[in-house]
Motif scaffolding. Structure first.
Motif, mmCIF file in Angstrom:
data_model
loop_
_atom_site.group_PDB
_atom_site.id
_atom_site.type_symbol
_atom_site.label_atom_id
_atom_site.label_comp_id
_atom_site.label_asym_id
_atom_site.label_seq_id
_atom_site.Cartn_x
_atom_site.Cartn_y
_atom_site.Cartn_z
ATOM 1 N N VAL A 129 79.564 95.618 49.064
ATOM 2 C CA VAL A 129 78.657 96.347 50.194
ATOM 3 C C VAL A 129 79.717 96.970 51.076
ATOM 4 O O VAL A 129 80.782 96.471 51.372
ATOM 5 C CB VAL A 129 77.593 95.640 50.918
ATOM 6 C CG1 VAL A 129 76.684 94.944 49.826
ATOM 7 C CG2 VAL A 129 78.118 94.341 51.876
ATOM 8 N N SER A 143 73.584 90.888 53.277
ATOM 9 C CA SER A 143 73.457 92.001 52.483
ATOM 10 C C SER A 143 74.419 91.934 51.199
ATOM 11 O O SER A 143 73.992 92.633 50.080
ATOM 12 C CB SER A 143 73.731 93.312 53.397
ATOM 13 O OG SER A 143 74.875 93.941 52.969
ATOM 14 N N SER A 144 75.437 91.044 51.484
ATOM 15 C CA SER A 144 76.397 91.159 50.197
ATOM 16 C C SER A 144 75.756 90.093 49.094
ATOM 17 O O SER A 144 75.818 90.403 47.739
ATOM 18 C CB SER A 144 77.748 90.160 50.601
ATOM 19 O OG SER A 144 78.529 91.251 51.471
ATOM 20 N N GLY A 182 72.465 89.886 48.783
ATOM 21 C CA GLY A 182 71.716 90.504 48.090
ATOM 22 C C GLY A 182 72.443 91.759 46.810
ATOM 23 O O GLY A 182 71.500 91.844 45.997
ATOM 24 N N ASN A 183 73.523 91.927 46.938
ATOM 25 C CA ASN A 183 74.039 92.529 46.058
ATOM 26 C C ASN A 183 75.093 91.745 44.672
ATOM 27 O O ASN A 183 75.283 91.993 43.846
ATOM 28 C CB ASN A 183 75.352 93.560 46.301
ATOM 29 C CG ASN A 183 74.940 94.964 46.785
ATOM 30 O OD1 ASN A 183 73.528 95.293 46.834
ATOM 31 N ND2 ASN A 183 75.791 95.841 46.680
ATOM 32 N N LYS A 210 74.733 89.461 59.080
ATOM 33 C CA LYS A 210 74.060 90.726 58.246
ATOM 34 C C LYS A 210 74.717 90.967 56.964
ATOM 35 O O LYS A 210 74.294 91.218 56.016
ATOM 36 C CB LYS A 210 73.826 91.743 59.153
ATOM 37 C CG LYS A 210 72.929 91.280 60.342
ATOM 38 C CD LYS A 210 72.605 92.514 61.073
ATOM 39 C CE LYS A 210 71.528 92.688 62.270
ATOM 40 N NZ LYS A 210 71.509 93.312 63.414
ATOM 41 N N TYR A 211 76.119 90.961 57.247
ATOM 42 C CA TYR A 211 77.166 91.508 56.280
ATOM 43 C C TYR A 211 76.740 90.607 54.970
ATOM 44 O O TYR A 211 76.738 90.844 54.192
ATOM 45 C CB TYR A 211 78.293 91.594 56.627
ATOM 46 C CG TYR A 211 79.483 91.565 55.545
ATOM 47 C CD1 TYR A 211 79.424 92.735 54.698
ATOM 48 C CD2 TYR A 211 80.263 90.122 55.034
ATOM 49 C CE1 TYR A 211 80.571 92.784 53.545
ATOM 50 C CE2 TYR A 211 81.070 90.548 54.204
ATOM 51 C CZ TYR A 211 81.315 91.453 53.277
ATOM 52 O OH TYR A 211 82.380 91.525 52.207
ATOM 53 N N GLU A 216 64.493 83.563 57.562
ATOM 54 C CA GLU A 216 64.984 84.468 56.269
ATOM 55 C C GLU A 216 64.995 83.321 55.114
ATOM 56 O O GLU A 216 65.423 82.274 55.268
ATOM 57 C CB GLU A 216 66.451 84.961 56.415
ATOM 58 C CG GLU A 216 66.577 85.829 57.724
ATOM 59 C CD GLU A 216 66.570 87.416 57.284
ATOM 60 O OE1 GLU A 216 66.442 87.578 56.059
ATOM 61 O OE2 GLU A 216 66.688 87.850 58.273
#
Lengths: 578, 578
Positions: A363, A122-123, A125-126, A118-119, A162
């Motif tokens: 993140v 999400s990273s 994504g940034n 998940k991390y 995903e």
């Protein structure tokens, strides 16, 4: 692609709207036609609208004949090896023209499992860099150590659909495939069902074994080490990756196997690249430049580093500069040695002349920060009671990750505990389980590190990443281990009960949000201190060497949190010899 | 791939189980390495397990050095053009080494919409040939005629996620793309959202217009007609198809544009191939042989006809002979002129020496059989009342699908009705709406068909496939139309009020389950009768010519069920001239 974007691009092409940016007078490296094309290029909403024609743009850059090269794709890497979080990693590699990576978060997933995934997502994504993932296939890597979790088929299932997950990461357990081990096959089945890729890892596998591995749907190999193996793999439809990492360097060795007939199944990767290697040598451009320097046609080298990788991983929106594709590319003065001048991602200038301009925002490392679940540790747990003077010793082999199975006659005190002899280069090695509070501490002896007095410890210890510490005395080792626990992970050096210096890796004990320059400065500094103060042997890397001493798949002796392991017989062995 | 199959293949490779079949001593055409490889090949459960090694097989064939070639892939075709249902089509093309086709069921979908798609999918399920579909993007092709249905984005949505549907078929409406017509963009949006391919159709589109078309995500073109256009398209990332159909033949014309740099973006297709062309010239092997004959390296030609097409459409399980891929291939004596000897699909012998061995079982044509919903038709509806002797006439141009906009002075009776003059080669043409009982009948005049006396009618009339009839007198025309209605579609010839002969096409009035030989015999026979009895001009094909007279996208005059249409101005025109 989406309808609004398509309409915008169409409007720009048909002259009804202005492009956001035009780069005029480029020598485009066209990987579809294998030629250099003199043209202009128009970008709108981050995508390529089209080429020289009757288009207009709000802003024009005159490239004055510089080469325009599609952004490089790293076909296989472990971001963790850079010590940088994905966002910091993005800042570090973009200046070298890498705009997409296929990353296998094998290390962090060994520590934090689902939270790690998940991390990482999400990273990504940034990150300005495009990051795709291959879901780690081998967590834990072996049953002979305790990782943070067990990722079985049902865990893979949670993420496999995903878009950012392109498939299953390097299937290191090739004997498990050849013997169709159910635990392995269940994971492959997830990829089959969801029509995702499976990355390989098949050093030296040939003939019938290779047929079996490929028949199982495994379609890439970055562990290929000889031109002959490259030829055999590509012939059977595999993609072979020319790896140029910090330790493993295969580009020049494999290049003689690449030819007119098979080059479309070959791409580049870095696999494991330490921060200093990125800073000093660059990233995918390093491998590409080595290949060009060795005589590979630059357009072909670029095709391998772009289109081939994009096709392999089904990334239709990149890998070339063409209408409807992402405006990910860079300008460069020369194709003899590619040094990106201006790097663009989605049409935005993100780096220039080797420096990052547009940094990625980190993140919050939720569920992955300061993962130090150590129970029942104390200095006393490091004591090594021997039943014999004659014991097994892990012999470090400089410059590699293998060790030799050694033996030695050592000193013991009256109670039978090992005593360090400053005249002998034998130290204590300890692995402390840090994930699930199991309280495991294993201790062994190791030779060849060179350190006279003190301790070094790190939370980077492939593949389970427990704490590994080396030292001349239990007190310094305990101080180092406690320091690491309080830091939440990293690398630390201790002498006379005092911390000399530490490199904090707050994300799972593997990575940091610090930037690559700071990380390199810190590591340079610590390397110097390791040599000067601790007197670690100049023949070895004080930290990387340690990182591989707990990896029970590389021969011969290794130490896990369970005990001393002989990889040759795939079993634990007693430290005491007759 | 699935777990059980993978385990079986692994077992065969590792020598733990016997393969079902081994083909020994083949010269394998290796499209991954672009070379000929002498080896043996092992097949289990229909898939390739592996190559020469320590494997065993239940059954061995000694190929005695014959070439083993991957099954050909037709990158774009309309099965309907063969007059054969998908299962009969399968029987017709397998002997020529085509084992996979990407078909656009544009014709039958114009007639039966959703029911057509269901029928085609269910037929593909029964066919031994692998059939994939591109969902027709242009139904109806124009708003100037009545097709059986309107397939909008919501209709495409119903099928787009099926594995068998690879994307959206040829987007013929390129002006609609360039102007981002909402009806068009909504359809493209379905492909974007579901990550599916979009096939192109862009004759003569270049420069900015081509950029726009490609930016919209359209990634193939089979209407490319010059080497220069091929070079421009491939350079922008498009796949170009070398088409060799019955009427449109582009292989030799395009070949000069194919080179070392771009050939990986080129493949073969047949588009529209009449049954006699299949019988006489073969299928994809025909285009491949023409290219080889013109000097293209055979291995490269085969790569284009196999791997390139597989990669374009994301068919990872074929396009090459390699472990884990379908055992779809054929043996051939020579690569100079490829004539498949034994053809295998999923490891089974399906055809030998040009003859089908394993026939496909037809499906019940539910919802697509006998689709003749004609209302209010009678002979009187064919009467053509003129207000002037000077009228517009459709001038047939031999050998093509275009017509010329002609005019003539014609005879009328006392009530103003057109009278056939046996000395003039002017006949009546009628289009009768047959899909939704709209009762439309449109009538016009046509010149150049040659027939003296009688009528010909067919339910194949691109693209809406209403009934089209040509005749010297209303009675013969009416008899022909009624005969077609009672047959449920096909082609029929009438003279003196009597049916001379009919070719029944019971599936949507377009296809039949009869085999290709019977269909060809029937068509040969009818061609002979058309020439001998009806005296149709030897310069034209009596049936194909008729099929294109209702197609209002090809200049100049055409007749739809609504009326006489001038394609040059994209509008209907009055038959009467001043």
């Amino acid at each position: 692609m989406n309808k609004e974007l398509a309409k915008k691009l169409i409007d720009v092409d048909m002259g009804r709207q202005e492009a956001d940016l035009a780069i005029m007078n480029v020598k485009l490296v066209n990987v579809f036609s294998s030629e250099i094309e003199e043209t202009d290029i128009y970008i709108a909403d981050g995508y390529v609208a089209g080429f020289r024609g009757n288009k207009k743009a709000k802003k024009e850059i005159d490239a004055k004949g510089m080469y325009l090269v599609p952004g490089f794709i790293d076909g296989h890497c472990h971001i963790e090896s850079s010590h940088l979080s994905p966002t910091a990693f993005s800042d570090s590699v973009l200046p070298f023209g890498t705009t997409t990576v296929i990353a296998d978060p094998h290390e962090i997933c060994n520590v934090c499992g689902e939270a790690a995934m998940k991390y990482m997502i999400s990273s990504a994504g940034n990150a300005i860099l495009s990051i795709y993932y291959m879901y780690p296939s081998c967590v834990p890597a072996t049953p002979f150590e305790h990782a943070g979790c067990v990722l079985d088929a049902s865990e893979i299932e949670k993420f496999i659909d995903e878009d950012i997950v392109k498939g299953i990461g390097e299937m290191m357990n090739y004997p498990g495939v050849a013997n169709h081990d159910e635990f392995v096959m269940d994971k492959l089945e997830v990829a089959y069902r969801h029509k995702k890729k499976i990355d390989g890892h098949a050093p030296d596998v040939k003939g019938d074994g290779l047929d079996a591995y490929i028949a199982a749907g495994i379609s890439t190999d970055h562990e290929c080490a000889t031109p002959e193996d490259l030829v055999e793999r590509t012939k059977r439809g595999m993609y072979v990756l020319l790896r140029q990492g910090t330790a493993c360097k295969n580009v020049l060795g494999l290049l003689p196997g690449v030819n007119d007939g098979n080059y479309r199944r070959v791409m580049f990767c870095t696999d494991d690249r330490q921060p200093q290697t990125i800073r000093n040598d660059g990233h995918i451009n390093h491998g590409v430049n080595l290949a060009i320097g060795a005589g590979l046609d630059p357009v072909r080298a670029i095709t391998m580093a772009t289109l081939n990788a994009a096709e392999c991983f089904g990334l239709d929106d990149r890998g070339a500069i063409a209408p409807g594709r992402r405006a990910d590319f860079f300008l460069a003065d020369s194709l003899e040695k590619i040094e990106p001048d201006k790097v663009f991602v989605l049409g935005k200038l993100v780096a220039e002349k080797g420096s990052i301009i547009l940094r990625s925002r980190p993140v919050r490392p939720e569920g992955v920060a300061g993962r130090m679940n150590v129970k029942n540790f104390s200095e006393e747990r490091l004591a090594l009671k021997l039943e014999s003077d004659h014991v097994r010793v892990i012999d470090i082999v400089p410059g590699g990750v293998v060790t030799k199975a050694g033996d030695a006659y050592v000193g013991r005190d009256k109670d039978g505990f090992w005593v360090h002899d400053p005249k002998e280069d034998i130290l204590k090695l300890a692995v402390v389980e840090r994930h699930n509070g199991l309280g495991n501490v294993a201790v062994a002896l190791i030779r060849g590190y060179g350190m006279r007095d003190g301790a070094v410890a790190t939370s980077i210890a492939h593949d389970s990443h427990n704490i590994i510490a080396i030292g001349s005395n239990d007190h310094d080792m305990a101080v180092a281990i406690e320091e690491l626990i309080s830091l939440g992970g990293g690398i630390t050096m201790v002498q006379n009960g005092k911390v000399i210096d530490s490199h904090r890796l707050e994300v799972a004990g593997l990575m940091t949000d610090d930037n690559v320059d700071d990380v390199c400065r810190k590591l340079d500094d610590m390397h110097e201190k390791a040599a000067k103060i601790l007197k670690v042997s100049p023949e070895i890397d004080p930290f990387m060497t340690l990182c591989f001493m707990a990896l029970p798949v590389i021969p011969e002796y290794k130490l896990t949190d369970i005990g001393l392991f002989d990889v040759r017989i795939f079993d634990f062995v007693d430290i005491n010899l007759a």
